[in-house]
Write a protein that holds these residues in place. Structure first.
Motif, PDB file in Angstrom:
ATOM      1  N   THR A  13     -33.947 -18.087  32.886  1.00  0.00           N
ATOM      2  CA  THR A  13     -33.545 -19.453  33.230  1.00  0.00           C
ATOM      3  C   THR A  13     -34.635 -20.464  32.896  1.00  0.00           C
ATOM      4  N   GLY A  14     -35.896 -20.025  32.893  1.00  0.00           N
ATOM      5  CA  GLY A  14     -36.964 -20.920  32.451  1.00  0.00           C
ATOM      6  C   GLY A  14     -36.808 -21.285  30.980  1.00  0.00           C
ATOM      7  N   SER A  17     -33.725 -23.460  30.560  1.00  0.00           N
ATOM      8  CA  SER A  17     -34.017 -24.810  31.061  1.00  0.00           C
ATOM      9  C   SER A  17     -34.750 -25.639  30.008  1.00  0.00           C
ATOM     10  N   PHE A  21     -33.256 -29.025  28.577  1.00  0.00           N
ATOM     11  CA  PHE A  21     -33.977 -30.291  28.755  1.00  0.00           C
ATOM     12  C   PHE A  21     -34.381 -30.887  27.408  1.00  0.00           C
ATOM     13  N   SER A  56     -28.971 -28.691  33.188  1.00  0.00           N
ATOM     14  CA  SER A  56     -30.401 -28.387  33.074  1.00  0.00           C
ATOM     15  C   SER A  56     -31.036 -28.235  34.447  1.00  0.00           C
ATOM     16  N   LEU A  60     -32.815 -25.019  36.141  1.00  0.00           N
ATOM     17  CA  LEU A  60     -34.169 -25.154  36.665  1.00  0.00           C
ATOM     18  C   LEU A  60     -34.238 -24.704  38.121  1.00  0.00           C
ATOM     19  N   HIS A  63     -34.293 -21.046  38.200  1.00  0.00           N
ATOM     20  CA  HIS A  63     -35.621 -20.615  37.740  1.00  0.00           C
ATOM     21  C   HIS A  63     -36.633 -20.674  38.893  1.00  0.00           C
ATOM     22  N   ALA A  96     -45.930 -27.761  36.120  1.00  0.00           N
ATOM     23  CA  ALA A  96     -44.485 -27.674  36.371  1.00  0.00           C
ATOM     24  C   ALA A  96     -44.101 -28.490  37.594  1.00  0.00           C
ATOM     25  N   VAL A 100     -41.415 -31.442  37.914  1.00  0.00           N
ATOM     26  CA  VAL A 100     -40.316 -31.461  38.897  1.00  0.00           C
ATOM     27  C   VAL A 100     -40.344 -32.758  39.706  1.00  0.00           C
ATOM     28  N   ALA A 135     -43.473 -29.585  31.187  1.00  0.00           N
ATOM     29  CA  ALA A 135     -42.679 -28.365  31.344  1.00  0.00           C
ATOM     30  C   ALA A 135     -42.949 -27.401  30.188  1.00  0.00           C
TER      31      ALA A 135
END
Length: 198
Positions: A13-14, A17, A21, A56, A60, A63, A96, A100, A135
């Protein structure tokens, strides 16, 4: 739940993402201001941008939750919003976290867009240009991740090239809607000698 499954879910999922994105970023760059895509009307572009953004954010969230729930490394939910304090890889996790935090600011101001002055919304929204490389750097630098695997390096390169190509396309003077409008106005009403010398 099997921690190996959580670990793989977090890694996958990282990567997804980042790709999503990147798509949001490219679409935003190409259609900022009055620019439009030939294949979609303006309302469709805005809907696509919003939908891609929400998908997205969903990836995230998975993730983040799977990385914390895995428990293999020292992370907790405060590390999601308070940068550079994680017990594991604090610098790269901190990047990160800043991304966020910027994403949260963008989301909150977008939800309140009709109640905020346009310049405030726009200023916060422009932080996406900082969020994305943070990111990207997080994914590359965090130890124990896939940042140095060939397949992830290829994804990073494709994402970087896509964003740089969108920026280059956007900065072409003959492509920007304002430049096109000025050129059209100059044909209809050529500048006087005084205006031309300004």
């Amino acid at each position: 739940m099997d921690t190996q499954l959580l670990w793989f879910a977090s890694r996958a999922t990282g990567a997804v993402s980042l790709v999503l994105f990147t798509a949001v970023m490219v679409l935003g760059i190409l259609t900022a201001g009055r620019a439009e895509l030939a294949a979609l009307p303006r309302a469709g572009v805005q809907r696509l941008h919003r939908t891609l953004s929400m998908v997205s954010v969903a990836f995230l969230a998975v993730h983040i939750v799977t990385a914390i729930a895995d428990g293999y490394v020292d992370l907790d939910y405060w590390d999601v919003i308070l940068p550079f304090g994680a017990g594991y890889d604090p610098f790269w996790i901190g990047l990160a976290t800043v991304a966020v935090d910027l994403l949260l600011a963008i989301g909150i101001t977008s939800a309140l867009r009709r109640r905020l002055p346009l310049r405030i919304w726009r200023a916060v929204h422009l932080t996406a240009y900082a969020m994305w490389p943070l990111a990207l750097a997080h994914g590359w630098g965090v130890s124990g991740g896939d940042g140095h695997q060939l397949w992830m390096i290829v994804i990073d390169i494709v994402c970087i090239v896509a964003v740089l190509a969108a920026v280059a396309f956007r900065l072409r003077p003959d492509r920007h809607p304002d430049s096109v409008a000025r050129a059209a106005a100059a044909v209809v009403h050529p500048p006087t000698r005084v205006e031309a010398n300004r």
